[in-house]
Scaffold this active site. Structure first.
Site, PDB file in Angstrom:
ATOM      1  N   ARG A  15       0.803  -1.229   0.000  1.00  0.00           N
ATOM      2  CA  ARG A  15       0.000   0.000   0.000  1.00  0.00           C
ATOM      3  C   ARG A  15       0.836   1.278   0.000  1.00  0.00           C
ATOM      4  NH1 ARG A  15      -2.622  -4.028   1.621  1.00  0.00           N
ATOM      5  NH2 ARG A  15      -0.661  -4.488   2.638  1.00  0.00           N
ATOM      6  N   THR A  16       1.795   1.360   0.884  1.00  0.00           N
ATOM      7  CA  THR A  16       2.508   2.628   1.040  1.00  0.00           C
ATOM      8  C   THR A  16       3.304   2.937  -0.223  1.00  0.00           C
ATOM      9  OG1 THR A  16       2.669   2.053   3.371  1.00  0.00           O
ATOM     10  CG2 THR A  16       3.953   3.939   2.634  1.00  0.00           C
ATOM     11  N   LYS A  59      25.429  -4.491  -2.176  1.00  0.00           N
ATOM     12  CA  LYS A  59      26.904  -4.593  -2.214  1.00  0.00           C
ATOM     13  C   LYS A  59      27.538  -3.984  -0.974  1.00  0.00           C
ATOM     14  CE  LYS A  59      26.727  -3.642  -7.172  1.00  0.00           C
ATOM     15  NZ  LYS A  59      26.973  -2.536  -8.103  1.00  0.00           N
ATOM     16  N   ARG A  71      11.147   3.689   3.665  1.00  0.00           N
ATOM     17  CA  ARG A  71      10.759   2.649   4.646  1.00  0.00           C
ATOM     18  C   ARG A  71      11.997   1.841   4.973  1.00  0.00           C
ATOM     19  NH1 ARG A  71       5.627  -1.221   4.580  1.00  0.00           N
ATOM     20  NH2 ARG A  71       4.760   0.795   5.159  1.00  0.00           N
ATOM     21  N   HIS A  75       4.840   5.769  11.661  1.00  0.00           N
ATOM     22  CA  HIS A  75       4.321   5.631  10.292  1.00  0.00           C
ATOM     23  C   HIS A  75       3.342   6.795  10.068  1.00  0.00           C
ATOM     24  CE1 HIS A  75       3.235   3.957   6.527  1.00  0.00           C
ATOM     25  NE2 HIS A  75       2.947   2.721   6.874  1.00  0.00           N
TER      26      HIS A  75
END
Ligand code: CP
Length: 308
Positions: free
Chosen positions: A52-53, A80, A101, A129
């Site tokens: 969703r986000t 890496k 995120r 959030h």
């Protein structure tokens, strides 16, 4: 403007964003074309899974005529060993705004401190959030017409659930009463409860879902955050502890809203989906207009008074 926690917004600023989001609904739905962010680039930096986000940020940017860069750990030089600091230096040069995120609490603030472009916290570990909170507030106002004076139940994993950390703070500031329902091992962190009380919020704590349902205006279910448990055996003790099905709803208020940030695992039975109480899919859609409003605000672009 960075958005790392709800502390970055006053109540007036939050309401103004929600009003902008309301105006932008036809654009979010695709029925009105409004390229307010043409020429702007959003970097979607997702170091942890999201449906969703990530997608609603991308839809929001594209519906407003902007472009989106997507970076995840797999397929980038993070694999890496490139540091978050160095990655952010690149993003500073490639994009105008970034949503991040990350599994580590505090990573969004770290990223914001490393660059000049606005950083929007799309979830930092068990921290915050805030963009979810904006869409949650938008949804509650859509269903109830207000926030002040509502009885809101926050249910489930209140310890690790970042959505409820940010949302409880905002609801407290807007004058809602909160009942925090969780097993003892997943209680809301003490510092958050203490903050809520110090702002004058009426807060109750319980481990019993059914006894609180009748008097609730909003029931906000959450998933037990399996990925945050240091010990799988501890997760197994509480997995599936709170489940709502149609049978639980016989004596709830007629306008009661059931919300969930999603994904759900087994907290809400699918038989509820077709009832008047189910708000979680509308809630997920509301991520598009609210993130549109936030992107405009972060990039200094005014949303017109009249759209369409
Ligand atoms: N609500 C929410 O944050 O969902 P995603 O994890 O799918 O982005």
């Amino acid at each position: 403007m960075d958005l790392i926690t709800m502390n970055n917004l006053t109540n007036e600023e939050s309401i103004s964003l929600l009003e902008d989001a309301k105006k932008l609904v036809p654009v979010a739905e695709g029925s009105v074309h409004l390229p307010l962010l043409q020429g702007k680039v959003l970097a979607n930096l997702f170091f942890e899974n999201s449906t969703r986000t990530r997608l609603s940020f991308e839809t929001a940017m594209k519906r407003l005529g902007g472009e989106v860069l997507n970076l995840s750990e797999v397929g980038s030089s993070v694999k890496k060993g490139e540091t978050l600091y160095d990655t952010m230096q690149m993003i500073d040069g490639y994009a105008d705004v970034a949503a991040i995120r990350h599994p580590k609490q505090g990573a969004a603030q770290y990223a914001a401190d490393a660059v000049n472009i606005p950083i929007l916290n799309a979830g930092d570990g068990a921290g915050n959030h805030p963009t979810q909170t904006l869409l949650d507030l938008f949804t509650i106002r859509q269903g109830q017409g207000k926030i002040e004076g509502l009885n809101v139940l926050l249910v489930g994993d209140l310890r690790y659930g970042r959505t409820v950390h940010s949302l409880s703070h905002a609801l407290g500031r807007f004058g809602a009463s909160l009942t925090l329902v969780s097993p003892n091992s997943l209680k809301m962190p003490e510092e958050i409860v203490s903050d809520l009380k110090s702002m004058g919020c009426d807060v109750q704590e319980s481990d019993n879902l059914s006894s609180s349902l009748e008097s609730s205006d909003v029931v906000y279910m959450t998933r037990i955050q399996r990925e945050r448990f240091p010990d799988e055996a501890e997760y197994e003790k509480v997995a599936g502890i709170y489940k709502l099905s149609k049978e639980n709803l016989s004596s709830v208020r007629s306008g009661m809203m059931i919300m969930h940030p999603l994904p759900r695992v087994n907290e809400i039975h699918s038989s509820i989906d077709s009832t008047q109480y189910a708000w979680y899919f509308k809630q997920a859609f509301n991520g598009v207009p609210t993130r549109m409003a936030l992107l405009c605000r972060s990039l200094g672009v005014d949303v017109p008074e009249v759209i369409g």
